[in-house]
Design a protein around this motif. Structure first.
Motif, mmCIF file in Angstrom:
data_model
loop_
_atom_site.group_PDB
_atom_site.id
_atom_site.type_symbol
_atom_site.label_atom_id
_atom_site.label_comp_id
_atom_site.label_asym_id
_atom_site.label_seq_id
_atom_site.Cartn_x
_atom_site.Cartn_y
_atom_site.Cartn_z
ATOM 1 N N ARG A 270 0.831 -1.194 0.000
ATOM 2 C CA ARG A 270 0.000 0.000 0.000
ATOM 3 C C ARG A 270 0.874 1.256 0.000
ATOM 4 N N ALA A 271 0.549 2.174 -0.888
ATOM 5 C CA ALA A 271 1.280 3.438 -0.946
ATOM 6 C C ALA A 271 0.891 4.333 0.224
ATOM 7 N N VAL A 272 1.752 5.222 0.571
ATOM 8 C CA VAL A 272 1.479 6.155 1.653
ATOM 9 C C VAL A 272 1.912 7.551 1.207
ATOM 10 N N GLN A 273 1.121 8.513 1.557
ATOM 11 C CA GLN A 273 1.464 9.891 1.231
ATOM 12 C C GLN A 273 2.322 10.483 2.340
ATOM 13 N N ILE A 274 3.430 11.092 1.933
ATOM 14 C CA ILE A 274 4.342 11.723 2.888
ATOM 15 C C ILE A 274 4.297 13.224 2.675
ATOM 16 N N LEU A 275 3.885 13.942 3.671
ATOM 17 C CA LEU A 275 3.819 15.391 3.587
ATOM 18 C C LEU A 275 5.136 15.968 4.121
ATOM 19 N N LEU A 276 5.876 16.587 3.206
ATOM 20 C CA LEU A 276 7.144 17.182 3.606
ATOM 21 C C LEU A 276 6.875 18.438 4.431
ATOM 22 N N ALA A 277 7.546 18.535 5.556
ATOM 23 C CA ALA A 277 7.316 19.648 6.478
ATOM 24 C C ALA A 277 8.596 20.469 6.636
#
Length: 213
Positions: free
Chosen positions: A175-182
Protein backbone atom coordinates in the motif's frame (compact mmCIF):
# COMPACT_ATOMS: atom_id res chain seq x y z
CA UNK A 1 78.95 108.37 24.58
CA UNK A 2 77.87 107.40 21.08
CA UNK A 3 79.96 104.22 20.94
CA UNK A 4 78.42 100.98 19.57
CA UNK A 5 77.99 98.02 21.86
CA UNK A 6 79.84 94.77 21.28
CA UNK A 7 78.05 92.50 18.80
CA UNK A 8 76.27 89.55 20.36
CA UNK A 9 74.10 86.72 19.09
CA UNK A 10 70.89 85.16 20.24
CA UNK A 11 70.29 81.42 19.84
CA UNK A 12 66.72 80.17 19.51
CA UNK A 13 65.96 76.63 20.57
CA UNK A 14 62.72 75.49 18.96
CA UNK A 15 61.05 72.78 20.96
CA UNK A 16 58.44 70.79 19.12
CA UNK A 17 55.21 70.03 20.90
CA UNK A 18 53.65 66.61 20.75
CA UNK A 19 50.69 66.53 18.40
CA UNK A 20 47.83 64.10 19.04
CA UNK A 21 46.97 61.41 16.49
CA UNK A 22 44.60 62.40 13.71
CA UNK A 23 41.34 60.52 13.23
CA UNK A 24 38.36 61.13 10.92
CA UNK A 25 35.29 62.78 12.39
CA UNK A 26 33.30 59.67 11.49
CA UNK A 27 33.54 56.56 9.36
CA UNK A 28 31.02 54.00 8.16
CA UNK A 29 31.77 50.28 8.31
CA UNK A 30 29.71 47.22 7.47
CA UNK A 31 29.03 44.13 9.55
CA UNK A 32 26.89 41.15 8.54
CA UNK A 33 23.71 39.80 10.07
CA UNK A 34 24.30 36.62 12.08
CA UNK A 35 28.03 36.72 11.25
CA UNK A 36 28.64 35.75 14.83
CA UNK A 37 26.04 35.74 17.59
CA UNK A 38 26.52 38.38 20.27
CA UNK A 39 26.87 35.73 22.99
CA UNK A 40 29.25 33.41 21.08
CA UNK A 41 32.26 32.42 23.15
CA UNK A 42 35.72 32.18 21.60
CA UNK A 43 36.91 33.30 18.16
CA UNK A 44 34.22 34.35 15.72
CA UNK A 45 34.29 32.60 12.31
CA UNK A 46 32.85 35.68 10.60
CA UNK A 47 34.48 38.75 9.13
CA UNK A 48 32.82 41.63 11.01
CA UNK A 49 36.21 42.86 12.21
CA UNK A 50 37.59 46.37 11.85
CA UNK A 51 41.16 47.59 12.14
CA UNK A 52 41.69 51.08 13.50
CA UNK A 53 44.80 51.46 11.34
CA UNK A 54 43.42 50.00 8.10
CA UNK A 55 39.67 50.68 8.18
CA UNK A 56 39.40 53.82 10.32
CA UNK A 57 42.18 55.93 8.79
CA UNK A 58 44.26 56.78 11.87
CA UNK A 59 47.42 58.83 11.20
CA UNK A 60 50.17 60.33 13.35
CA UNK A 61 52.86 62.71 12.03
CA UNK A 62 55.59 61.76 14.50
CA UNK A 63 54.76 58.56 16.35
CA UNK A 64 54.73 55.05 15.02
CA UNK A 65 51.20 53.81 14.52
CA UNK A 66 52.19 50.62 16.33
CA UNK A 67 52.70 52.71 19.49
CA UNK A 68 49.12 53.96 19.53
CA UNK A 69 46.50 52.67 21.91
CA UNK A 70 42.75 52.99 21.50
CA UNK A 71 39.94 53.81 23.89
CA UNK A 72 36.25 53.20 23.24
CA UNK A 73 34.51 56.20 24.76
CA UNK A 74 30.94 55.04 24.13
CA UNK A 75 30.07 51.40 23.44
CA UNK A 76 27.42 50.30 20.90
CA UNK A 77 23.90 50.31 22.32
CA UNK A 78 22.56 47.29 20.38
CA UNK A 79 25.34 44.84 19.56
CA UNK A 80 28.53 43.67 21.28
CA UNK A 81 31.98 45.15 20.62
CA UNK A 82 35.07 43.10 21.44
CA UNK A 83 38.82 43.73 21.10
CA UNK A 84 40.39 41.63 18.37
CA UNK A 85 43.72 40.95 16.68
CA UNK A 86 46.04 40.17 15.12
CA UNK A 87 44.66 40.07 11.58
CA UNK A 88 45.25 37.61 8.75
CA UNK A 89 44.96 38.79 5.13
CA UNK A 90 44.96 36.95 1.80
CA UNK A 91 47.10 37.70 -1.29
CA UNK A 92 44.62 40.40 -2.34
CA UNK A 93 45.08 42.19 0.99
CA UNK A 94 41.53 41.30 2.03
CA UNK A 95 40.75 40.30 5.59
CA UNK A 96 40.45 36.53 5.96
CA UNK A 97 39.70 36.23 9.65
CA UNK A 98 40.29 37.62 13.10
CA UNK A 99 42.76 35.16 14.52
CA UNK A 100 42.82 35.90 18.25
CA UNK A 101 40.28 35.24 20.94
CA UNK A 102 38.04 38.27 21.55
CA UNK A 103 38.50 40.33 24.68
CA UNK A 104 35.81 42.36 26.44
CA UNK A 105 36.03 46.15 26.17
CA UNK A 106 35.43 48.54 29.06
CA UNK A 107 34.28 52.02 28.00
CA UNK A 108 36.81 54.73 28.85
CA UNK A 109 39.75 52.34 29.33
CA UNK A 110 42.51 51.39 26.85
CA UNK A 111 41.67 48.36 24.75
CA UNK A 112 43.24 45.40 26.55
CA UNK A 113 46.35 43.81 25.08
CA UNK A 114 47.15 46.77 22.85
CA UNK A 115 44.93 45.35 20.14
CA UNK A 116 44.52 47.56 17.09
CA UNK A 117 41.05 46.42 16.10
CA UNK A 118 37.58 45.42 17.19
CA UNK A 119 34.93 42.86 16.31
CA UNK A 120 31.25 43.74 16.19
CA UNK A 121 28.55 41.15 16.87
CA UNK A 122 24.95 42.20 16.14
CA UNK A 123 21.98 40.48 17.81
CA UNK A 124 20.67 37.43 15.94
CA UNK A 125 18.46 38.16 12.90
CA UNK A 126 18.84 41.93 13.14
CA UNK A 127 20.19 44.21 10.40
CA UNK A 128 19.82 47.71 8.97
CA UNK A 129 21.51 50.88 7.75
CA UNK A 130 23.11 52.93 10.56
CA UNK A 131 22.10 50.05 12.81
CA UNK A 132 24.60 50.81 15.58
CA UNK A 133 27.48 53.13 16.47
CA UNK A 134 30.31 53.67 18.92
CA UNK A 135 32.78 56.47 19.74
CA UNK A 136 36.54 56.06 20.11
CA UNK A 137 39.86 57.93 20.36
CA UNK A 138 43.52 57.16 19.60
CA UNK A 139 46.25 57.90 22.18
CA UNK A 140 49.98 58.18 21.42
CA UNK A 141 52.85 57.01 23.62
CA UNK A 142 53.09 60.42 25.36
CA UNK A 143 49.41 60.42 26.24
CA UNK A 144 48.14 62.88 23.65
CA UNK A 145 44.56 62.00 22.80
CA UNK A 146 42.88 62.49 19.43
CA UNK A 147 39.49 64.07 18.90
CA UNK A 148 36.55 61.74 19.39
CA UNK A 149 35.63 59.77 16.26
CA UNK A 150 32.24 58.23 15.52
CA UNK A 151 32.00 54.79 13.91
CA UNK A 152 28.65 54.07 12.23
CA UNK A 153 27.87 50.39 11.64
CA UNK A 154 25.66 49.15 8.82
CA UNK A 155 24.56 45.53 9.30
CA UNK A 156 23.97 43.77 5.97
CA UNK A 157 21.12 41.29 5.72
CA UNK A 158 22.09 37.64 5.21
CA UNK A 159 19.87 34.89 3.83
CA UNK A 160 19.01 32.44 6.61
CA UNK A 161 18.79 28.73 5.83
CA UNK A 162 15.28 27.18 5.90
CA UNK A 163 14.39 24.50 8.43
CA UNK A 164 13.31 20.97 7.43
CA UNK A 165 11.26 19.00 9.95
CA UNK A 166 11.66 15.28 10.37
CA UNK A 167 8.68 12.92 10.34
CA UNK A 168 7.74 9.24 10.68
CA UNK A 169 5.12 7.42 8.57
CA UNK A 170 3.92 3.80 8.38
CA UNK A 171 1.97 1.78 5.89
CA UNK A 172 0.94 -1.82 5.23
CA UNK A 173 2.49 -4.13 2.71
CA UNK A 174 1.74 -3.23 -0.94
CA UNK A 175 0.00 0.00 0.00
CA UNK A 176 1.28 3.44 -0.95
CA UNK A 177 1.48 6.15 1.65
CA UNK A 178 1.46 9.89 1.23
CA UNK A 179 4.34 11.72 2.89
CA UNK A 180 3.82 15.39 3.59
CA UNK A 181 7.14 17.18 3.61
CA UNK A 182 7.32 19.65 6.48
CA UNK A 183 9.58 22.67 6.73
CA UNK A 184 9.61 26.41 6.37
CA UNK A 185 11.70 29.42 5.42
CA UNK A 186 12.59 31.30 8.58
CA UNK A 187 12.29 34.59 6.67
CA UNK A 188 8.79 33.89 5.32
CA UNK A 189 9.70 33.04 1.73
CA UNK A 190 8.99 29.93 -0.37
CA UNK A 191 10.81 26.73 0.51
CA UNK A 192 11.99 24.07 -1.94
CA UNK A 193 12.26 20.44 -0.86
CA UNK A 194 14.97 18.29 -2.46
CA UNK A 195 15.20 14.50 -2.02
CA UNK A 196 18.77 13.67 -1.15
CA UNK A 197 18.33 9.89 -0.87
CA UNK A 198 15.84 7.20 -1.92
CA UNK A 199 14.28 4.31 0.00
CA UNK A 200 15.44 0.74 -0.38
CA UNK A 201 12.85 -1.61 -1.97
CA UNK A 202 10.40 1.23 -2.63
CA UNK A 203 9.64 3.89 -5.19
CA UNK A 204 10.13 7.57 -4.47
CA UNK A 205 10.39 10.66 -6.63
CA UNK A 206 13.53 10.84 -8.71
CA UNK A 207 16.63 11.79 -6.69
CA UNK A 208 17.19 15.54 -6.71
CA UNK A 209 13.55 16.41 -7.54
CA UNK A 210 12.54 19.85 -6.28
CA UNK A 211 9.15 20.23 -4.64
CA UNK A 212 7.75 23.70 -3.90
CA UNK A 213 5.58 24.25 -0.83
Amino acid sequence: MGENTVDSSITFNIITTNQPPQVPAFQRVQAREDDCAADTRGPCPGLSCFSFLRDFGVTDDRDSLNDLTFIIKVLPSRGTLLAQGPWRYDSNNSLVTCTYRPVAIVAGEPVEGGFKGVEYRPPVDEFGISYDRFQWVAVDRLGAESAVSLAIIDVAEQNDAPIALGDRVSTRESRAVQILLAGYDTEGGDALFIFLSSFLCSVLAELGTKVRR
